[in-house]
Design an enzyme around this catalytic site. Structure first.
Site, PDB file in Angstrom:
ATOM      1  NE  ARG A  36      -4.270  -1.665   1.762  1.00  0.00           N
ATOM      2  CZ  ARG A  36      -5.151  -2.112   2.637  1.00  0.00           C
ATOM      3  NH1 ARG A  36      -4.959  -1.913   3.928  1.00  0.00           N
ATOM      4  NH2 ARG A  36      -6.215  -2.762   2.225  1.00  0.00           N
ATOM      5  CE  LYS A 197     -19.169 -13.061   7.457  1.00  0.00           C
ATOM      6  NZ  LYS A 197     -19.764 -12.377   8.596  1.00  0.00           N
ATOM      7  N   GLY A 347      -9.505  -8.046  -0.304  1.00  0.00           N
ATOM      8  CA  GLY A 347      -8.190  -8.149   0.329  1.00  0.00           C
ATOM      9  C   GLY A 347      -7.582  -9.539   0.216  1.00  0.00           C
ATOM     10  N   GLY A 370     -13.234  -3.555   0.999  1.00  0.00           N
ATOM     11  CA  GLY A 370     -14.621  -3.105   1.145  1.00  0.00           C
ATOM     12  C   GLY A 370     -14.994  -2.049   0.123  1.00  0.00           C
TER      13      GLY A 370
HETATM   14  P1  ADP Z   1     -11.936 -11.142  -0.037  1.00  0.00           P
HETATM   15  O1  ADP Z   1     -11.108 -10.567   1.103  1.00  0.00           O
HETATM   16  O2  ADP Z   1     -11.110 -11.425  -1.251  1.00  0.00           O
HETATM   17  O3  ADP Z   1     -13.156 -10.312  -0.313  1.00  0.00           O
HETATM   18  P2  ADP Z   1     -13.343 -12.890   1.774  1.00  0.00           P
HETATM   19  O4  ADP Z   1     -12.820 -12.111   2.933  1.00  0.00           O
HETATM   20  O5  ADP Z   1     -14.776 -12.790   1.467  1.00  0.00           O
HETATM   21  O6  ADP Z   1     -12.465 -12.572   0.455  1.00  0.00           O
HETATM   22  O7  ADP Z   1     -13.054 -14.438   2.000  1.00  0.00           O
HETATM   23  C1  ADP Z   1     -11.767 -14.942   2.233  1.00  0.00           C
HETATM   24  C2  ADP Z   1     -11.806 -16.128   3.149  1.00  0.00           C
HETATM   25  O8  ADP Z   1     -12.699 -17.114   2.680  1.00  0.00           O
HETATM   26  C3  ADP Z   1     -10.457 -16.779   3.258  1.00  0.00           C
HETATM   27  O9  ADP Z   1      -9.971 -16.612   4.565  1.00  0.00           O
HETATM   28  C4  ADP Z   1     -10.749 -18.252   2.936  1.00  0.00           C
HETATM   29  O10 ADP Z   1     -10.059 -19.142   3.801  1.00  0.00           O
HETATM   30  C5  ADP Z   1     -12.227 -18.344   3.151  1.00  0.00           C
HETATM   31  N1  ADP Z   1     -12.820 -19.485   2.444  1.00  0.00           N
HETATM   32  C6  ADP Z   1     -12.800 -19.745   1.123  1.00  0.00           C
HETATM   33  N2  ADP Z   1     -13.402 -20.913   0.848  1.00  0.00           N
HETATM   34  C7  ADP Z   1     -13.813 -21.428   2.030  1.00  0.00           C
HETATM   35  C8  ADP Z   1     -14.490 -22.638   2.414  1.00  0.00           C
HETATM   36  N3  ADP Z   1     -14.866 -23.536   1.510  1.00  0.00           N
HETATM   37  N4  ADP Z   1     -14.746 -22.814   3.726  1.00  0.00           N
HETATM   38  C9  ADP Z   1     -14.366 -21.913   4.638  1.00  0.00           C
HETATM   39  N5  ADP Z   1     -13.731 -20.753   4.342  1.00  0.00           N
HETATM   40  C10 ADP Z   1     -13.456 -20.518   3.056  1.00  0.00           C
HETATM   41 MG    MG Z   2     -11.369 -10.624   3.245  1.00  0.00          MG
END
Ligand code: ADP
Ligand code: MG
Length: 390
Positions: A36, A197, A347, A370
């Site tokens: 960053r 989620k 992230g 976000g």
């Molecule tokens: P981003 O930061 O890219 O928006 P998120 O924060 O929504 O992504 O999600 C990232 C998390 O999702 C990671 O920590 C990963 O371990 C978790 N994850 C991905 N697939 C699964 C799964 N099948 N079961 C549990 N956690 C998962």
């Molecule tokens: Mg995340």
């Protein structure tokens, strides 16, 4: 972009307040990842080369409105000085008489880094008087903190009430790539969503479904869809509350939604767990889905063939554990090889692309988690709204 940037205003001999996103991970009192800080360098170097004096401000972590020694900007100042190859004067506050005096004494080429803006509760409250005091340090305000642009805080929005306000180059690049995906994506436009989620991302799913030609779903998010289809997903991460939403999305989106055809399941949430590859409706009781399966990788790959625009948010598995990272890294490699505009938001997804060493082969890896999600949802980000129009 119809917003003014540093290119559109005179900066010579001016004191410029720059809101940067220096919310970096720390380890043992040092900057653990300087991505960053590096991302802000084009703006900072441009301003310095054009004769400005810089007063930089950022938040760091969540000090909850009071001074927390572990969250001081000191290590950031040290790293920034290395990267800029010039001294950085780190002050112990972001407002107050000492800060005002230091600002008054500045000469072109000087760089001040203010202390963590979130040491004051007025930052998050967007307190007008606090914002006015910070703004009084400078003659121009530059917002280059795209990653904080979805928050209406004093240093991202409040100060703009008192100073001419333009964007930096990082802000410009983010708005250009994400803006094009939202406003005029080249088709076929394919989105890929994963991560933990659904509830965090319902808004994004709905807005993407309105725009993209196909939406591939993986990661923990897919589990709730499987459950909504009536499958028993064992101990997989699911969101009961999101089941009705998943059901209605399945109905309304139809074949626009592409779900994994196989999954990697494990008997524990552990890299060393026993694993099997099964169809999504064959999850063993007590086991959990931790990655997409080996048949899904080519399925997703062929769904992406010929795409002109691709937006990816959310890892396809628990990529932090090497045994469940295959799907995520295979997708990163697929995107790197495609002749399409590839945009990565989120992230953890950005971290996966960094880990894979493929950042340079994507069109754009957003620095905003976000913020990029809210932008893709079609929301107006408050930190973008305050930038002056061209
Ligand atoms: P981003 O930061 O890219 O928006 P998120 O924060 O929504 O992504 O999600 C990232 C998390 O999702 C990671 O920590 C990963 O371990 C978790 N994850 C991905 N697939 C699964 C799964 N099948 N079961 C549990 N956690 C998962
Ligand atoms: Mg995340």
């Amino acid at each position: 972009m119809n917003k003014k940037t540093v290119r559109d205003v005179a900066v010579r001999d001016k004191r410029v307040l720059v809101r940067v996103d220096f919310n970096v991970p720390l380890k043992e009192g040092a900057v653990a990842d300087d991505t960053r800080i590096r991302a802000a360098l084009p703006t900072l170097n441009y301003l310095l080369e054009h004769g400005a004096a810089l007063i930089l401000c950022s938040h760091l972590g969540r000090p909850k409105g009071k001074a927390v020694p572990e969250l001081t900007m000191d290590p950031v100042a040290a790293r920034l000085a290395d990267l800029l190859k010039r001294p950085v004067i780190k002050l112990d506050d972001c407002v107050g008489p000492e800060v005002e005096q230091a600002a008054q004494k500045m000469r072109p080429g000087d760089v001040i880094l203010l202390e963590n803006t979130r040491f004051h509760p007025e930052e998050k409250a967007n307190d007008p008087d606090f914002a006015r005091r910070m703004a009084s340090l400078a003659e121009l305000y530059v917002n280059d903190a795209f990653g904080a642009a979805h928050r209406a805080h004093a240093s991202t929005v409040g100060v703009a009430q008192y100073l001419p306000t333009v964007g930096g180059f990082l802000m410009e690049k983010e708005l250009e790539f994400l803006g094009k995906a939202v406003e005029e994506p080249e088709h076929p436009y394919i989105a890929i969503l994963g991560g933990a989620k659904i509830s965090d991302k319902i808004g994004v799913i709905e807005s993407l479904l309105g725009q993209c030609d196909r939406l591939l779903i993986g990661g923990g998010m897919a589990n709730t869809f499987f459950k909504a289809m009536g499958f028993d997903v064992g101990d997989s991460l699911i969101e009961e509350d999101a089941l009705p939403t998943a059901q209605s999305l399945l109905k309304s989106a139809g074949s626009q939604l592409v779900l994994p055809v196989d999954v990697v399941i494990a008997d524990a949430f552990d890299n060393e767990a026993d694993t099997r590859v099964v169809a999504p409706n064959e999850v063993i009781a007590g086991w959990r889905i931790l990655d997409i399966g080996p048949k899904t990788i080519p399925t997703f790959k062929s769904a992406l063939t010929g795409a002109r625009t691709i937006v990816w948010n959310g890892p396809l598995g628990v990529f932090e554990m090497p045994n469940f990272a295959r799907g995520t890294f295979a997708l990163a490699e697929t995107l790197a090889d495609l002749n399409a505009v590839t945009i990565i938001g989120g992230g953890d997804s950005a971290a996966a692309v960094h880990q894979a060493g493929l950042v340079d082969r994507m069109s754009h890896v957003s620095t905003g988690g976000g913020a990029s999600l809210e932008f893709l949802e079609g929301k107006t980000l408050p930190g973008v709204a305050v930038l002056e129009d061209k």
